[in-house]
Motif scaffolding. Structure first.
Motif, short mmCIF file in Angstrom:
data_model
loop_
_atom_site.label_atom_id
_atom_site.label_comp_id
_atom_site.label_asym_id
_atom_site.label_seq_id
_atom_site.Cartn_x
_atom_site.Cartn_y
_atom_site.Cartn_z
N LYS A 138 -7.52 89.95 9.59
CA LYS A 138 -8.99 89.89 9.58
C LYS A 138 -9.56 90.49 8.30
O LYS A 138 -10.54 89.99 7.74
N LYS A 139 -8.91 91.56 7.83
CA LYS A 139 -9.37 92.20 6.59
C LYS A 139 -9.22 91.24 5.42
O LYS A 139 -10.13 91.11 4.57
N ALA A 140 -8.09 90.52 5.38
CA ALA A 140 -7.88 89.54 4.32
C ALA A 140 -8.94 88.44 4.40
O ALA A 140 -9.47 88.01 3.37
N TYR A 141 -9.27 88.04 5.62
CA TYR A 141 -10.26 86.98 5.83
C TYR A 141 -11.65 87.44 5.39
O TYR A 141 -12.43 86.69 4.81
N GLU A 142 -11.96 88.72 5.66
CA GLU A 142 -13.26 89.27 5.26
C GLU A 142 -13.39 89.33 3.74
O GLU A 142 -14.47 89.10 3.18
N ILE A 143 -12.28 89.64 3.05
CA ILE A 143 -12.32 89.72 1.59
C ILE A 143 -12.59 88.35 1.00
O ILE A 143 -13.43 88.20 0.09
N ASP A 144 -11.90 87.33 1.52
CA ASP A 144 -12.12 85.98 1.01
C ASP A 144 -11.60 84.96 2.02
O ASP A 144 -10.40 84.69 2.08
N PRO A 145 -12.49 84.39 2.83
CA PRO A 145 -12.07 83.42 3.86
C PRO A 145 -11.33 82.22 3.29
O PRO A 145 -10.50 81.62 3.98
N ALA A 146 -11.63 81.87 2.04
CA ALA A 146 -11.02 80.67 1.46
C ALA A 146 -9.75 80.99 0.68
O ALA A 146 -9.14 80.10 0.07
N ALA A 147 -9.34 82.26 0.65
CA ALA A 147 -8.23 82.66 -0.22
C ALA A 147 -6.88 82.69 0.48
O ALA A 147 -5.93 83.24 -0.05
N PHE A 148 -6.81 82.11 1.69
CA PHE A 148 -5.53 82.09 2.38
C PHE A 148 -4.55 81.21 1.60
O PHE A 148 -4.70 80.00 1.53
N SER A 149 -3.56 81.85 1.03
CA SER A 149 -2.53 81.12 0.31
C SER A 149 -1.60 80.45 1.31
O SER A 149 -1.79 80.56 2.52
N SER A 150 -0.60 79.77 0.83
CA SER A 150 0.36 79.16 1.75
C SER A 150 1.03 80.23 2.60
O SER A 150 1.31 80.03 3.77
N LYS A 151 1.28 81.39 1.99
CA LYS A 151 1.88 82.47 2.77
C LYS A 151 0.89 83.00 3.81
O LYS A 151 1.27 83.30 4.95
N GLY A 152 -0.38 83.10 3.41
CA GLY A 152 -1.39 83.57 4.36
C GLY A 152 -1.51 82.63 5.55
O GLY A 152 -1.64 83.07 6.70
N TYR A 153 -1.46 81.36 5.28
CA TYR A 153 -1.52 80.37 6.36
C TYR A 153 -0.31 80.51 7.27
O TYR A 153 -0.43 80.47 8.50
N LEU A 154 0.86 80.71 6.68
CA LEU A 154 2.09 80.85 7.46
C LEU A 154 2.06 82.10 8.32
O LEU A 154 2.44 82.07 9.49
N VAL A 155 1.59 83.21 7.73
CA VAL A 155 1.51 84.47 8.48
C VAL A 155 0.56 84.32 9.67
O VAL A 155 0.85 84.75 10.79
N ALA A 156 -0.60 83.71 9.41
CA ALA A 156 -1.59 83.51 10.49
C ALA A 156 -1.02 82.63 11.59
O ALA A 156 -1.21 82.90 12.78
N THR A 157 -0.30 81.59 11.22
CA THR A 157 0.30 80.69 12.21
C THR A 157 1.34 81.43 13.04
O THR A 157 1.41 81.28 14.27
N ASN A 158 2.17 82.24 12.37
CA ASN A 158 3.19 83.02 13.09
C ASN A 158 2.54 84.05 14.02
O ASN A 158 3.03 84.29 15.13
#
Length: 434
Positions: A138-158
């Motif tokens: 959530k903290k990462a999302y608050e900093i920049d909702p559009a900044a989810f890298s491929s790793k960020g997407y994978l972490v969120a999915t997991n």
């Protein structure tokens, strides 16, 4: 060969344990590094710092159970985890037998087929790791909702998958409120991924309801309905049921009335609404109209005729009530309640003649006997119907009590009736625990 196999198996176990120790050491280093990073103001401003933290904490949340997969055999699972249980005990969960394999940090529940059904995490490698992973994401999302890298997407999915898995595990362990909390977080995680997870929102409502947290249940069921997950009126029906459990009959009626406009052919909604109309003594014309509509949609639904009978009974229309109850027995001949209610209607007709007889002058023997003669056929019909109800449900004490009273009046008709009275009188006493 047998000796060689045992030596290799022991070696494999040793290697697995050694490998796990090394993994946990590395994980601990990751966590320590993450702790230092988030304490650094410059690094804490970076999305990647929080995504890495979420990933590390997620790994810590299932460090002991990451090899477990529902549906795998327990033999496969034990080989994968490389650990033997401290004990195995027979337990019952949600009315079903399971074997519980107990380990230091978790328990595995195995079904009758020998497959892993679910598990209970007793200790996380770092306490609160799963919730911490969610907070980091959530903290990462608050900093920049559009900044989810491929790793960020994978972490969120997991993380989403872990919430689903842990939520279902808790649900199966009858920890419904805890399960609901995880379903909510699963939905919120999916929202960060740009998706609307109506199913998880609905599951949260269901689990909160089963936990007895009705206000939260309504909150999430209403959310599910608002975003289009209404199951063709099924969610409205569920919402109305909860409102009724809360004693909010008027709210339940409003929910169902709106739903029947949207789904006029959903007979579950119509039947539920009629039941509430009857309970709240709504205008008979309105109820009858709804009943007629429901019977057109589902002419083989005996419950509708039971409701109709209850309605006519409340209105003092005993003939119509009796006819409706008898119609219910035609449609559902195994439903004892229809026979019981029709029997009660018959007995009440007999009672009216007896009441009139008791009001006559004590010397009017002829008038008294004439009224009693008119009562007898109704009592005999009542006995026939109640005997059938008793045959279908011999454990219903109310039926036994009614038969006892009816046969009491017939004792003087001979030994057979006297024996019948004794039978039901003794049965009634035994059912009362005398």
């Amino acid at each position: 060969m047998k000796k060689l196999f045992l030596i290799l198996a022991a070696a494999a176990t040793t290697l697995a344990a050694s490998s796990q120790t090394k993994e946990l050491d590395n994980l601990n280093k990751r966590l320590t590094k993450s702790d230092e990073a988030v304490a650094d103001a410059k690094k804490a401003a970076s999305v990647n710092t929080w995504i890495e933290r979420a990933d590390a904490l997620l790994a810590a949340s299932n460090a002991y159970t990451k090899e477990l997969i529902a549906g795998f055999s327990i033999e496969q699972s034990l080989n994968l985890i490389g650990e033997e249980p401290a004990e195995i005990v027979e337990v019952e969960v949600s009315g079903k037998p399971h074997k519980k394999y107990s380990f230091e940090n978790y328990d595995i529940y195995v079904d009758e087929n020998g497959s892993v059904a679910f598990w209970n995490t007793k200790n996380e490698f770092r306490p609160g790791a799963l919730n911490g992973a969610f907070d980091a994401l959530k903290k990462a999302y608050e900093i920049d909702p559009a900044a989810f890298s491929s790793k960020g997407y994978l972490v969120a999915t997991n993380l989403l998958n872990q919430f689903n898995t842990n939520g279902m595990n808790l649900y199966n362990l009858d920890k419904k409120a805890d399960a609901a909390n995880l379903f909510v977080k699963a939905a919120e995680t999916n929202q960060m991924l740009g998706n609307v997870d109506s199913v998880m929102i609905y599951y949260a409502g269901v689990a909160y309801n089963e936990a007895g947290e009705y206000d939260k249940a309504l909150e999430y069921l209403n959310k599910a309905r608002e975003i289009g997950y209404d199951q063709q009126g099924g969610v409205d029906s569920y919402i109305a049921y909860i409102q009724q459990q809360q004693g909010k009959e008027e709210d339940a009626i409003a929910t169902l009335e709106a739903a029947t406009v949207k789904y006029p052919t959903n007979n579950q909604l119509v039947t539920q609404l009629i039941d509430l109309y009857v309970q709240t003594k709504r205008s008979p014309d309105k109820v009858v109209a709804m009943l007629d509509k429901a019977k057109e949609l589902d002419p083989k639904n005996g419950a509708l005729y039971m409701l109709e009978g209850s309605l006519w009974e409340q209105m003092g229309e005993s003939e119509k009530a009796e006819a409706a109850f008898l119609k219910a027995t035609e449609i559902e001949p195994d439903n004892y309640i229809g026979y019981m209610n029709a029997g009660i209607m018959k007995a009440r007709k007999g009672d009216k003649f007896v009441e009139q007889a008791q009001k006559l002058d004590i010397n009017d023997v002829k008038g008294y006997n004439a009224l009693i003669d008119q009562a007898i056929p109704f009592y005999e019909s009542a006995i026939e119907l109640l005997e059938k109800a008793h045959e279908l449900n011999p454990k219903e004490i109310a039926i036994v009590e009614l038969l006892k009273g009816l046969y009491y009046q017939k004792q003087d008709e001979g030994p057979e009736m006297e024996a019948k009275y004794k039978h039901y009188n003794d049965l009634y006493k035994s059912m009362q625990g005398e």
